[in-house]
Scaffold this motif. Structure first.
Motif, PDB file in Angstrom:
ATOM      1  N   GLU A 188      59.105  -8.180  -8.980  1.00  0.00           N
ATOM      2  CA  GLU A 188      58.298  -9.763 -10.106  1.00  0.00           C
ATOM      3  C   GLU A 188      59.088  -8.872 -11.463  1.00  0.00           C
ATOM      4  OE1 GLU A 188      59.336 -12.609  -8.799  1.00  0.00           O
ATOM      5  OE2 GLU A 188      59.024 -11.450  -6.755  1.00  0.00           O
ATOM      6  N   PRO A 189      58.139  -7.892 -11.960  1.00  0.00           N
ATOM      7  CA  PRO A 189      58.270  -8.013 -13.146  1.00  0.00           C
ATOM      8  C   PRO A 189      59.829  -7.711 -14.243  1.00  0.00           C
ATOM      9  CG  PRO A 189      56.547  -6.562 -13.216  1.00  0.00           C
ATOM     10  CD  PRO A 189      57.159  -7.317 -11.817  1.00  0.00           C
ATOM     11  N   PHE A 190      60.212  -7.779 -13.469  1.00  0.00           N
ATOM     12  CA  PHE A 190      61.946  -7.191 -13.685  1.00  0.00           C
ATOM     13  C   PHE A 190      62.628  -8.594 -13.021  1.00  0.00           C
ATOM     14  CE2 PHE A 190      60.667  -2.634 -12.631  1.00  0.00           C
ATOM     15  CZ  PHE A 190      60.661  -2.237 -13.529  1.00  0.00           C
ATOM     16  N   PHE A 191      62.320  -8.971 -12.113  1.00  0.00           N
ATOM     17  CA  PHE A 191      63.113 -10.377 -12.321  1.00  0.00           C
ATOM     18  C   PHE A 191      62.995 -11.391 -12.668  1.00  0.00           C
ATOM     19  CE2 PHE A 191      62.630  -9.391  -6.588  1.00  0.00           C
ATOM     20  CZ  PHE A 191      64.068  -9.000  -7.117  1.00  0.00           C
ATOM     21  N   MET A 192      61.161 -11.410 -12.946  1.00  0.00           N
ATOM     22  CA  MET A 192      61.212 -12.584 -14.121  1.00  0.00           C
ATOM     23  C   MET A 192      61.477 -12.083 -15.264  1.00  0.00           C
ATOM     24  SD  MET A 192      57.407 -13.953 -12.078  1.00  0.00           S
ATOM     25  CE  MET A 192      56.461 -12.769 -13.101  1.00  0.00           C
ATOM     26  N   GLY A 193      61.006 -11.216 -15.972  1.00  0.00           N
ATOM     27  CA  GLY A 193      60.900 -10.523 -17.346  1.00  0.00           C
ATOM     28  C   GLY A 193      62.997 -10.043 -17.673  1.00  0.00           C
ATOM     29  N   LEU A 194      63.671  -9.761 -16.514  1.00  0.00           N
ATOM     30  CA  LEU A 194      65.052  -8.932 -17.383  1.00  0.00           C
ATOM     31  C   LEU A 194      66.340  -9.762 -16.199  1.00  0.00           C
ATOM     32  CD1 LEU A 194      63.788  -5.301 -17.124  1.00  0.00           C
ATOM     33  CD2 LEU A 194      63.737  -6.589 -19.402  1.00  0.00           C
ATOM     34  N   ASP A 195      65.855 -10.809 -15.583  1.00  0.00           N
ATOM     35  CA  ASP A 195      66.487 -10.916 -14.827  1.00  0.00           C
ATOM     36  C   ASP A 195      67.465 -10.172 -13.492  1.00  0.00           C
ATOM     37  OD1 ASP A 195      68.094 -13.322 -13.135  1.00  0.00           O
ATOM     38  OD2 ASP A 195      69.323 -13.653 -15.230  1.00  0.00           O
ATOM     39  N   ALA A 196      66.583  -9.165 -13.796  1.00  0.00           N
ATOM     40  CA  ALA A 196      67.306  -7.669 -13.136  1.00  0.00           C
ATOM     41  C   ALA A 196      68.158  -8.445 -11.800  1.00  0.00           C
ATOM     42  CB  ALA A 196      66.520  -6.799 -13.023  1.00  0.00           C
ATOM     43  N   ARG A 197      68.448  -6.877 -10.632  1.00  0.00           N
ATOM     44  CA  ARG A 197      68.403  -7.647  -9.728  1.00  0.00           C
ATOM     45  C   ARG A 197      68.074  -5.967  -8.806  1.00  0.00           C
ATOM     46  NH1 ARG A 197      74.390  -7.526 -11.149  1.00  0.00           N
ATOM     47  NH2 ARG A 197      74.538  -5.443 -10.566  1.00  0.00           N
ATOM     48  N   ILE A 198      67.750  -6.015  -8.388  1.00  0.00           N
ATOM     49  CA  ILE A 198      66.664  -5.153  -7.677  1.00  0.00           C
ATOM     50  C   ILE A 198      66.805  -4.316  -6.164  1.00  0.00           C
ATOM     51  CG2 ILE A 198      63.874  -4.518  -6.460  1.00  0.00           C
ATOM     52  CD1 ILE A 198      64.571  -4.914  -9.435  1.00  0.00           C
ATOM     53  N   HIS A 199      66.725  -2.755  -5.582  1.00  0.00           N
ATOM     54  CA  HIS A 199      67.591  -2.657  -4.523  1.00  0.00           C
ATOM     55  C   HIS A 199      66.570  -1.648  -3.999  1.00  0.00           C
ATOM     56  CE1 HIS A 199      69.627  -1.885  -1.477  1.00  0.00           C
ATOM     57  NE2 HIS A 199      69.730   0.137  -1.765  1.00  0.00           N
ATOM     58  N   TYR A 200      65.864  -1.388  -2.871  1.00  0.00           N
ATOM     59  CA  TYR A 200      65.406  -0.430  -2.315  1.00  0.00           C
ATOM     60  C   TYR A 200      65.816   0.518  -1.456  1.00  0.00           C
ATOM     61  CZ  TYR A 200      61.209  -2.472  -4.122  1.00  0.00           C
ATOM     62  OH  TYR A 200      60.451  -2.869  -5.392  1.00  0.00           O
ATOM     63  N   SER A 201      65.405   1.542  -1.591  1.00  0.00           N
ATOM     64  CA  SER A 201      66.659   2.538  -0.220  1.00  0.00           C
ATOM     65  C   SER A 201      65.427   3.749   0.116  1.00  0.00           C
ATOM     66  CB  SER A 201      67.932   3.756  -0.838  1.00  0.00           C
ATOM     67  OG  SER A 201      68.817   2.354  -1.578  1.00  0.00           O
ATOM     68  N   PRO A 202      65.609   3.798   0.801  1.00  0.00           N
ATOM     69  CA  PRO A 202      64.142   5.373   1.622  1.00  0.00           C
ATOM     70  C   PRO A 202      65.702   5.901   1.059  1.00  0.00           C
ATOM     71  CG  PRO A 202      64.972   3.644   3.286  1.00  0.00           C
ATOM     72  CD  PRO A 202      66.064   3.114   2.212  1.00  0.00           C
ATOM     73  N   VAL A 203      64.676   7.420   0.756  1.00  0.00           N
ATOM     74  CA  VAL A 203      65.118   8.830   0.408  1.00  0.00           C
ATOM     75  C   VAL A 203      64.597   9.886   0.695  1.00  0.00           C
ATOM     76  CG1 VAL A 203      66.689   7.463  -1.471  1.00  0.00           C
ATOM     77  CG2 VAL A 203      64.493   9.321  -1.751  1.00  0.00           C
ATOM     78  N   MET A 204      64.779  11.222   0.876  1.00  0.00           N
ATOM     79  CA  MET A 204      64.630  12.417   1.044  1.00  0.00           C
ATOM     80  C   MET A 204      64.263  13.411  -0.162  1.00  0.00           C
ATOM     81  SD  MET A 204      65.769  12.764   5.331  1.00  0.00           S
ATOM     82  CE  MET A 204      67.688  12.258   4.555  1.00  0.00           C
ATOM     83  N   ASN A 205      64.190  14.410  -0.139  1.00  0.00           N
ATOM     84  CA  ASN A 205      63.893  15.769  -1.027  1.00  0.00           C
ATOM     85  C   ASN A 205      64.712  16.446   0.151  1.00  0.00           C
ATOM     86  OD1 ASN A 205      61.993  16.970   0.325  1.00  0.00           O
ATOM     87  ND2 ASN A 205      60.541  16.669  -0.610  1.00  0.00           N
ATOM     88  N   PRO A 206      65.152  18.049  -0.236  1.00  0.00           N
ATOM     89  CA  PRO A 206      65.736  18.568   0.554  1.00  0.00           C
ATOM     90  C   PRO A 206      64.930  19.369   1.798  1.00  0.00           C
ATOM     91  CG  PRO A 206      66.536  19.306  -1.820  1.00  0.00           C
ATOM     92  CD  PRO A 206      65.542  18.188  -1.647  1.00  0.00           C
ATOM     93  N   GLU A 207      63.840  19.565   1.473  1.00  0.00           N
ATOM     94  CA  GLU A 207      63.197  19.776   2.758  1.00  0.00           C
ATOM     95  C   GLU A 207      62.874  18.734   4.272  1.00  0.00           C
ATOM     96  OE1 GLU A 207      62.077  20.257  -0.247  1.00  0.00           O
ATOM     97  OE2 GLU A 207      62.297  21.604  -1.111  1.00  0.00           O
ATOM     98  N   GLU A 208      63.010  17.763   3.383  1.00  0.00           N
ATOM     99  CA  GLU A 208      62.793  16.431   4.403  1.00  0.00           C
ATOM    100  C   GLU A 208      64.274  16.390   5.227  1.00  0.00           C
ATOM    101  OE1 GLU A 208      59.564  14.200   2.548  1.00  0.00           O
ATOM    102  OE2 GLU A 208      61.951  13.779   1.667  1.00  0.00           O
ATOM    103  N   LEU A 209      65.185  16.697   4.246  1.00  0.00           N
ATOM    104  CA  LEU A 209      66.331  16.284   5.356  1.00  0.00           C
ATOM    105  C   LEU A 209      66.365  17.620   6.192  1.00  0.00           C
ATOM    106  CD1 LEU A 209      69.383  15.465   5.478  1.00  0.00           C
ATOM    107  CD2 LEU A 209      70.102  16.978   3.767  1.00  0.00           C
ATOM    108  N   ARG A 210      66.151  19.518   5.860  1.00  0.00           N
ATOM    109  CA  ARG A 210      66.203  19.870   6.089  1.00  0.00           C
ATOM    110  C   ARG A 210      65.033  20.247   7.778  1.00  0.00           C
ATOM    111  NH1 ARG A 210      64.322  23.038   2.878  1.00  0.00           N
ATOM    112  NH2 ARG A 210      66.216  23.832   2.145  1.00  0.00           N
TER     113      ARG A 210
END
Length: 98
Positions: free
Chosen positions: A67-89
């Motif tokens: 919300e601070p980004f939506f309300m204050g910066l008229d931003a577009r937001i995207h969330y993505s789950p990510v892995m580090n190399p150990e989790e990928l392995r």
């Protein structure tokens, strides 16, 4: 779960936030609150863009983060789950060839 939060800021709104001294406050308070693992800022498609890597303990945190980004910066937001190399392995190791 480790997440990538991508923030794409509207140019006019972020210009005004800079003039008012609010852009850095918004970014710094978010980084502190999220205890970000890493954060990077660049320009993408002509817009100020931030990439923040953090641990999302509960999806109910998403509105408070966004919300601070939506309300204050008229931003577009995207969330993505990510892995580090150990989790990928670990994930690839769990795949059993057919």
């Amino acid at each position: 779960m480790r997440m990538l939060l991508k923030i794409t800021m509207d140019t006019s709104a972020s210009n005004e936030a800079i003039r008012q001294g609010k852009l850095l406050n918004t970014l710094e308070s978010t980084l502190r609150e999220l205890d970000a693992e890493a954060a990077y800022f660049t320009v993408e498609d002509g817009c100020r863009t931030g990439y923040i890597f953090f641990d999302l303990a509960d999806p109910s945190q998403m509105p408070k983060i966004s919300e601070p980004f939506f309300m204050g910066l008229d931003a577009r937001i995207h969330y993505s789950p990510v892995m580090n190399p150990e989790e990928l392995r670990k994930g690839i190791s769990a795949i059993t060839p057919s």
